[in-house]
Design an enzyme around this catalytic site. Structure first.
Site, PDB file in Angstrom:
ATOM      1  N   ARG A 168       0.830  -1.209   0.000  1.00 17.28           N
ATOM      2  CA  ARG A 168       0.000   0.000   0.000  1.00 17.28           C
ATOM      3  C   ARG A 168       0.861   1.254   0.000  1.00 17.28           C
ATOM      4  O   ARG A 168       0.588   2.215  -0.745  1.00 17.28           O
ATOM      5  CB  ARG A 168      -0.929  -0.009   1.220  1.00 17.28           C
ATOM      6  CG  ARG A 168      -1.858   1.202   1.283  1.00 17.28           C
ATOM      7  CD  ARG A 168      -2.738   1.135   2.514  1.00 17.28           C
ATOM      8  NE  ARG A 168      -3.699   0.042   2.429  1.00 17.28           N
ATOM      9  CZ  ARG A 168      -4.431  -0.387   3.452  1.00 17.28           C
ATOM     10  NH1 ARG A 168      -4.293   0.164   4.630  1.00 17.28           N
ATOM     11  NH2 ARG A 168      -5.293  -1.365   3.290  1.00 17.28           N
ATOM     12  N   VAL A 170      -6.886   3.675  11.694  1.00 17.81           N
ATOM     13  CA  VAL A 170      -6.827   2.257  11.323  1.00 17.81           C
ATOM     14  C   VAL A 170      -8.234   1.675  11.249  1.00 17.81           C
ATOM     15  O   VAL A 170      -9.202   2.292  11.688  1.00 17.81           O
ATOM     16  CB  VAL A 170      -5.963   1.452  12.323  1.00 17.81           C
ATOM     17  CG1 VAL A 170      -4.519   1.920  12.258  1.00 17.81           C
ATOM     18  CG2 VAL A 170      -6.514   1.549  13.734  1.00 17.81           C
ATOM     19  N   PHE A 200     -28.406   7.945  11.069  1.00 13.18           N
ATOM     20  CA  PHE A 200     -29.490   8.743  10.495  1.00 13.18           C
ATOM     21  C   PHE A 200     -29.492   8.662   8.962  1.00 13.18           C
ATOM     22  O   PHE A 200     -30.553   8.565   8.337  1.00 13.18           O
ATOM     23  CB  PHE A 200     -29.382  10.207  10.944  1.00 13.18           C
ATOM     24  CG  PHE A 200     -30.087  10.503  12.231  1.00 13.18           C
ATOM     25  CD1 PHE A 200     -29.802   9.790  13.390  1.00 13.18           C
ATOM     26  CD2 PHE A 200     -31.044  11.506  12.305  1.00 13.18           C
ATOM     27  CE1 PHE A 200     -30.446  10.059  14.586  1.00 13.18           C
ATOM     28  CE2 PHE A 200     -31.707  11.780  13.492  1.00 13.18           C
ATOM     29  CZ  PHE A 200     -31.406  11.053  14.640  1.00 13.18           C
ATOM     30  N   CYS A 228     -18.987   2.055   6.457  1.00 16.15           N
ATOM     31  CA  CYS A 228     -19.456   2.785   7.635  1.00 16.15           C
ATOM     32  C   CYS A 228     -20.855   2.420   8.109  1.00 16.15           C
ATOM     33  O   CYS A 228     -21.046   2.102   9.281  1.00 16.15           O
ATOM     34  CB  CYS A 228     -19.410   4.289   7.363  1.00 16.15           C
ATOM     35  SG  CYS A 228     -17.745   4.921   7.155  1.00 16.15           S
TER      36      CYS A 228
END
Length: 463
Positions: free
Chosen positions: A40, A91, A227, A277
């Site tokens: 990476r 992280v 939400f 998320c």
């Protein structure tokens, strides 16, 4: 405290773009992004900025300007920690796949490892900033580790959650709705907060920088994502009702979105939300609520996830039932694998679960995505552990173009709303497919009338 050196632990979708923008906007601050993944870091340092490990529109320009001037990518974690005045922890905090809280709680092992490494290396006072999305009161755990295993060094812990939307992350960093910084109410805590305020003030107006206590900041991030996800599940719930009643979900969404109390954002019906998320943070919220005995609160938020899973499953079931209740041996072309357009992130993408369902019915799934590589697609399917890896390889074909993917296919499923899909030669695609030719538009992206005039049997979400 004047910040001269910043270290960010974690060179992923949050750490990389955030630090690149801070470096560009604050040329007087040295910013070093560290990660143990050599591959990476090599990609972040590649002279060809089109090969950055994170695809975000505009990111290549920012990295090219700052890299080598005051932006550096390295695997030398200890050195970067030692030199830094401020350390961002960025992280991964995935959902636990083992033990207590499996399937719901955030796995904080990487956060704890970071805290222990900072404690071991630090020789002078540091400000430690939580950038990863964390459960409420994680800052206390970090502080306990730093204070009790450190070298007599004083640490201040701040919460500075990111509110980036993948695909527009650079724009969101340049022009944020708000920057949220949480810290202690002590004099030292307030000084630490001010140090971070001063950094953002280089390009963000002060009235958009909100300071709170650390617990409010941590919970605000989870709440914001909950939400937003709730709105997606709400409109998706209505989409199923629209299909039964003859209403059109796009028209319903427009009608309610014009109400200023509701607003128009996140009211686009689809095959379901994905990304790193929404699901993770809601499951985290559910787990926290249950741990405090707030079962009604937990049940309320868990329903958002249940609705999202249902939306993905009913999309795949609809493909199977429409194709005469069997897809065995049939080629289904997937246009899109990323969880949304303008990103190469595939985490929790609806495409993974729809493909998994179809492969379980022995369909051959041909995938084209402009930014996602074959290795990632196979990795996503293998992670589910539904079947052995060789079985996934047998049923997945990854095409180099959309036209190759759709050739001799029975149906097309639109799983990502890439803009380029709208501009294809759909007559050419129709001619190359087996008939009848079906399109299942999981993003309500294409022009129904145009496609039906060509001869497609077209189905969208919520109409």
């Amino acid at each position: 405290m004047m910040i001269k050196n910043i270290c960010c632990i974690g060179a992923g979708y949050v750490g990389g773009p955030t630090m690149a923008v801070i470096a560009q906007k604050c040329p007087h601050i040295k910013v070093t992004v560290v990660d143990l993944n050599q591959h990476r870091i090599n990609a972040w340092n590649d002279l060809d900025v089109t090969k950055l490990p994170v695809y975000e529109p505009g990111l290549d320009v920012v990295v090219k300007e700052a890299r080598g001037r005051n932006l550096f990518f390295s695997t030398e974690v200890d050195q970067a920690i030692d030199e830094a005045d401020m350390i961002f922890i960025s992280v991964n905090t995935p959902t636990k796949t083992y033990g207590v809280g499996k399937g719901m709680a955030a796995d904080l092992k990487y956060i704890e490892l970071c805290a222990r490494q900072i404690a071991r290396v630090a020789k002078n006072n540091k400000i430690v900033v939580e950038k990863s999305t964390l459960p409420v009161r994680t800052a206390q755990a970090i502080k306990d580790i730093l204070d009790h295993t450190g070298n007599g060094v004083s640490f201040q812990i701040l919460s500075n959650p990111e509110f980036l939307a993948e695909g527009t992350a650079v724009e969101d960093l340049f022009f944020p709705d708000r920057v949220l910084i949480g810290g202690d109410s002590t004099e030292e805590g307030q000084k630490a907060i001010q140090s971070l305020v001063d950094i953002y003030s280089n390009w963000v107006s002060r009235d958009k920088i909100l300071t709170t206590n650390v617990w409010s900041s941590e919970l605000s991030k989870l709440t914001a994502n909950a939400f937003l996800a709730q709105r997606v599940s709400s409109i998706n719930a209505m989409s199923e009702l629209c299909e039964k009643t003859g209403a059109n979900v796009s028209e319903v969404a427009k009608a309610i979105g014009m109400d200023s109390r509701i607003g128009s954002k996140f009211l686009k019906a689809s095959v379901g939300f994905g990304g790193s998320c929404f699901q993770k943070d809601i499951l985290n919220l559910v787990y926290i609520a249950k741990s405090y005995g707030l079962n009604e609160v937990a049940d309320y938020w868990e329903q958002v996830i249940i609705m999202n899973d249902h939306q993905k499953r009913r999309f795949s079931k609809n493909i199977i039932s429409t194709l005469y209740n069997t897809v065995s041996g049939k080629k289904i072309a997937f246009l899109g694998w990323a969880f949304k357009k303008d990103t190469n992130d595939t985490r929790e993408s609806a495409a993974i679960y729809v493909a998994d369902d179809l492969i379980s019915e022995q369909a051959v799934v041909a995938v084209y995505d402009p930014q996602v590589q074959e290795a990632q697609i196979l990795s996503d399917l293998n992670y589910l552990e539904t079947r052995i890896e060789k079985e996934n390889e047998k049923y997945i074909l990854v095409a180099s173009s959309a036209y190759a993917a759709v050739e001799n296919s029975h149906a097309i499923a639109i799983l990502t709303e890439w803009d380029e899909f709208k501009d294809y030669d759909w007559q050419k695609i129709f001619d190359s497919m087996l008939k009848p030719a079906f399109i299942f538009d999981g993003r309500n992206l294409l022009n129904k009338e145009q496609l039906e005039n060509i001869g497609f049997i077209y189905q969208s979400i919520g109409s």
